[in-house]
Scaffold this active site. Structure first.
Site, PDB file in Angstrom:
ATOM      1  N   ASP A 151      32.069 112.029  10.324  1.00  0.00           N
ATOM      2  CA  ASP A 151      33.349 112.141  10.709  1.00  0.00           C
ATOM      3  C   ASP A 151      33.617 113.007  12.065  1.00  0.00           C
ATOM      4  O   ASP A 151      34.575 113.287  12.636  1.00  0.00           O
ATOM      5  CB  ASP A 151      33.866 113.055   9.551  1.00  0.00           C
ATOM      6  CG  ASP A 151      35.462 112.154   9.106  1.00  0.00           C
ATOM      7  OD1 ASP A 151      35.414 110.952   9.132  1.00  0.00           O
ATOM      8  OD2 ASP A 151      36.404 112.889   8.618  1.00  0.00           O
ATOM      9  N   ASP A 454      37.845 117.300  -4.292  1.00  0.00           N
ATOM     10  CA  ASP A 454      36.850 117.000  -5.198  1.00  0.00           C
ATOM     11  C   ASP A 454      37.847 117.497  -6.669  1.00  0.00           C
ATOM     12  O   ASP A 454      37.732 116.670  -7.602  1.00  0.00           O
ATOM     13  CB  ASP A 454      35.493 117.933  -5.150  1.00  0.00           C
ATOM     14  CG  ASP A 454      35.717 119.299  -4.870  1.00  0.00           C
ATOM     15  OD1 ASP A 454      36.957 119.786  -4.564  1.00  0.00           O
ATOM     16  OD2 ASP A 454      34.680 120.012  -4.484  1.00  0.00           O
TER      17      ASP A 454
END
Length: 744
Positions: A151, A454
């Site tokens: 990224d 998450d």
């Protein structure tokens, strides 16, 4: 680990693939919870009585503050009890897999996602080691596909993986031949490995690769002398002057292709694919969740394996048989059709002896998941988790159909991953505007709406009806790095706190939506994390108010001779004792438990407090810092201090101000109380609780006193922070003196 009062096996008369045992201490946990709850209710009665008997505004406000603090403490205690209602211990038997998997062709495909975002905070060499460790799994290599999400859009990371692809051709057959367990090259060569000429040859190759990667990092660009193939030069030409981290086109590079590439022994290599999704300053990218969803789509186009493993870039494989443990659940004939994922505990290497920053998170990563596993299963912790791909596409009973059939979990890929058609479609689904108007991030894939993608994703999946398993083999499946400075630790905790509060106060809050979707116990388990940051309220109140009262001679707690004193002593001692017992039974030491409870207090006046404030400002529309990548670069001097068990402050972080203030005011109030009692001006019976609290905090603050007064190195608390803290403590004492002593 304790034994069991119940044993469940699977296998229908055949050798079992897995078993589960309920801990024997479960009945004791339930009895203790009932007794403690009765004590907490009695405490609330005492608070109500003292509030109603208040004669001045100041006494009412003080008592009301402690009432609020105790409400939060009891609420958070109640959330921890959900983990203790039915903790279980599972065991897998990979040796029995041969009864359900006859040959390598029957093994399901495995797509592995590794995310990195900044080559200077997450060194590519570490990411390469993680990738090599999972590429070397004891698993059919043609079934493994490793996807690396960059990224940061860095050519340095791509070059590192070009080097890794070459080295993998020697490393993978070496691991298989020597049957080594540590298949992360860096970890293996740091260990006491068996010396032989073949091993030394591999080490020379690894060191050469390492040198090329590190030299390239120092230069900040890829030297042409390191490029041996024209396709490598062609791939790196995409980094033009217009290519920036925030604005660049999609880059997908197939570095290894199973079926085409072979290792030095002639065996097939796994797939290795580099992915840097398209970025634009005009389009939201949703941080790590967005990167994972891009990998989910790209992998669906290229391989679409039914099992997906997500890994942090520093969390290398420590057990080559880990996928076999997963298959003991997924391939079990008696498998729960609602099984969505199998979570492994986060474990770490390089912890110092006493784990001074409590980075092991024994409770978070071992005890709590075992407790949730006895209910509907553990939460997703962001790494070391094997998903069934189907779980990302709606509830078990109602699949959400993706916008194109190639993204569906049942789609069969029948074209080579390097074909123009596959690469064109993969580039399309990695576009920055692809998700517009779709269900990605809301009903499909990893969920958006929180910095802790998450936790939020696992929570939403379980609300939809998916269940999970906690898999804890004797040999750790994965080992990761830990932050080695206090500022990095607290900054990471602050980010978690903000993200968790985003879920706790959303329409999907565990205390409302969660209770309806998954029942009260699982909802309480998730609420424990969602409201993590509100620990700051009671810790701050108990960290400052009793000490101020001690300084201005204002008694606020029961005397030792008062029957209510017994209740206070019971609530404190019993909760601490239970926490200590759970920690030690999970394999911890008393010294590490002390570090954990000390860091809980430190986080209360730093990361939890600042996380709560930043979340509140965000809700009011003020700009905030957003997502920050945790620094994984180890400074030699800092590393040495960490090994010695010395706290590293070093920077003038705003979070160190309230921490230093708490240390100062507790030290001053404790010694002030000792002097007053020794001179006979006060009675210990009346001031025992206040003295105990101040003394307890003072003992926990020893590393702060060292960093303020005794150390001269760069890791001490900056003088500026000390002066600001001292001025604020004096101002706080002055304000308290004039306000709390008013007879109004």
């Amino acid at each position: 680990m304790e034994g069991s009062s119940e044993k469940i096996t699977t296998g229908h008369g055949h050798p079992p693939l897995n078993t589960v045992k309920v801990h024997r201490r479960t009945p004791l946990n339930r009895m203790f919870a009932a007794v403690y709850l009765a004590g907490a209710l009695a405490l609330f009665y005492h608070h109500a009585h003292t509030l109603l008997s208040s004669t001045t505004i100041s006494s009412f406000l003080i008592r009301f503050s402690f009432f609020i603090a105790d409400i939060v403490l009891v609420f958070m205690w109640s959330t921890t009890q959900s983990f203790r209602m039915r903790p279980v211990r599972r065991r897998e038997f990979p040796e029995n897999l041969k009864r359900v998997l006859q040959n390598s062709g029957e093994f399901p495909g495995l797509d592995i996602f590794i995310c990195t975002a900044d080559p200077y905070k997450e060194p590519p060499l570490g990411v390469v080691n993680t990738a090599l460790s999972v590429m070397a799994y004891e698993y059919p290599t043609e079934k493994i596909s490793v996807y690396v999400s960059d990224d940061g859009g860095s050519e340095l990371t791509l070059f590192a993986f070009m080097e890794a692809a070459k080295f993998a051709g020697h490393w993978l057959p070496f691991c298989r031949k020597k049957k080594i367990e540590k298949r992360c090259p860096e970890a293996y060569f740091r260990s006491n490995y068996a010396y032989c000429s073949e091993t030394e040859d591999i080490k020379i190759k690894y060191e050469a690769m390492k040198q090329r990667i590190e030299t390239t990092m120092e230069r900040g660009k890829v030297g042409d002398e390191y490029l041996t193939k024209e396709e490598e030069r062609e791939a790196l030409r995409k980094w033009t002057h217009k290519f920036t981290r925030q604005d660049h086109p999609t880059v997908i590079q197939v570095l290894l292709e199973s079926g085409e590439d072979e290792d030095s022994s002639g065996s097939l290599m796994p797939n290795l694919i580099y992915v840097s999704r398209q970025k634009s300053t005009a389009s939201p990218h949703h941080f790590k969740a967005g990167a994972l969803n891009t990998l989910l789509r790209v992998s669906a186009i290229m391989t679409n394996s039914p099992i997906v493993l997500t890994l942090d870039c520093d969390m290398y494989s420590n057990n080559p048989l880990t996928p076999h443990h997963v298959l003991c659940y997924i391939c079990d004939p008696a498998m729960d059709p609602k099984l969505g994922y199998i979570q492994f505990p986060q474990r770490f290497h390089g912890l110092n002896k006493n784990d001074i920053y409590a980075s092991e998170f024994m409770t978070l990563f071992l005890n709590n998941p075992a407790g949730m596993d006895g209910l509907a299963g553990p939460s997703y912790v962001g790494t070391g988790c094997f998903f069934c791909r189907r779980a990302f596409f709606g509830a078990p009973s109602s699949m959400v159909v993706p916008e194109i059939p190639e993204l569906g979990p049942d789609h069969v890929v029948d074209k080579p991953i390097s074909s123009q058609e596959v690469l064109a479609l993969a580039n399309n689904v990695a576009g920055c505007n692809y998700e517009e108007g779709s269900d990605w991030g809301s009903k499909v894939g990893f969920r958006y709406g929180s910095l802790v993608e998450d936790y939020y994703t696992g929570y939403r999946l379980q609300c939809e009806g998916w269940r999970s398993r906690f898999c804890q083999p004797d040999r750790e499946a994965f080992l990761g790095d830990v932050p080695i400075t206090l500022n990095d630790v607290l900054s990471q905790n602050k980010r978690w706190s903000i993200g968790l509060l985003e879920v706790g106060f959303s329409k999907y809050s565990p205390v409302t939506f969660g209770v309806r979707a998954m029942g009260p116990l699982m909802a309480l388990s998730y609420a424990h994390y969602a409201f993590w940051a509100i620990w700051s309220l009671p810790i701050t109140i108990y960290g400052f108010l009793p000490q101020l009262a001690l300084l201005i001679n204002l008694p606020i707690f029961p005397k030792v001779s008062d029957p209510w004193f017994i209740l206070y002593a019971f609530l404190f001692m019993s909760s601490y004792t239970q926490d200590c017992i759970d920690f030690v039974l999970a394999g911890g030491t008393l010294r590490r438990w002390w570090s954990e409870q000390r860091m809980w207090l430190i986080r209360g006046v730093t990361s939890y407090l600042f996380g709560s404030v930043e979340f509140s400002l965000k809700c009011l529309g003020f700009p905030t810092l957003g997502f920050n990548v945790t620094n994984k670069v180890v400074d030699d001097e800092q590393g040495k201090k960490y090994e010695q068990g010395v706290f590293e402050f070093g920077v003038a972080s705003p979070m160190f101000v309230p921490l230093t203030m708490a240390a100062m005011i507790n030290l001053v109030s404790f010694f002030h109380g000792v002097i007053e009692i020794s001179r006979g001006r006060r009675r210990m019976e009346e001031w025992f609780i206040g003295m105990f609290i101040a003394g307890f905090v003072t003992v926990n603050c020893w590393p702060i006193y060292e960093a303020v007064a005794l150390r001269k190195d760069k890791g001490r608390i900056p003088t500026k922070t000390t002066i600001i803290s001292a001025v604020l403590v004096f101002a706080l004492y002055t304000a308290a003196f004039f306000y709390l002593t008013l007879k109004i």
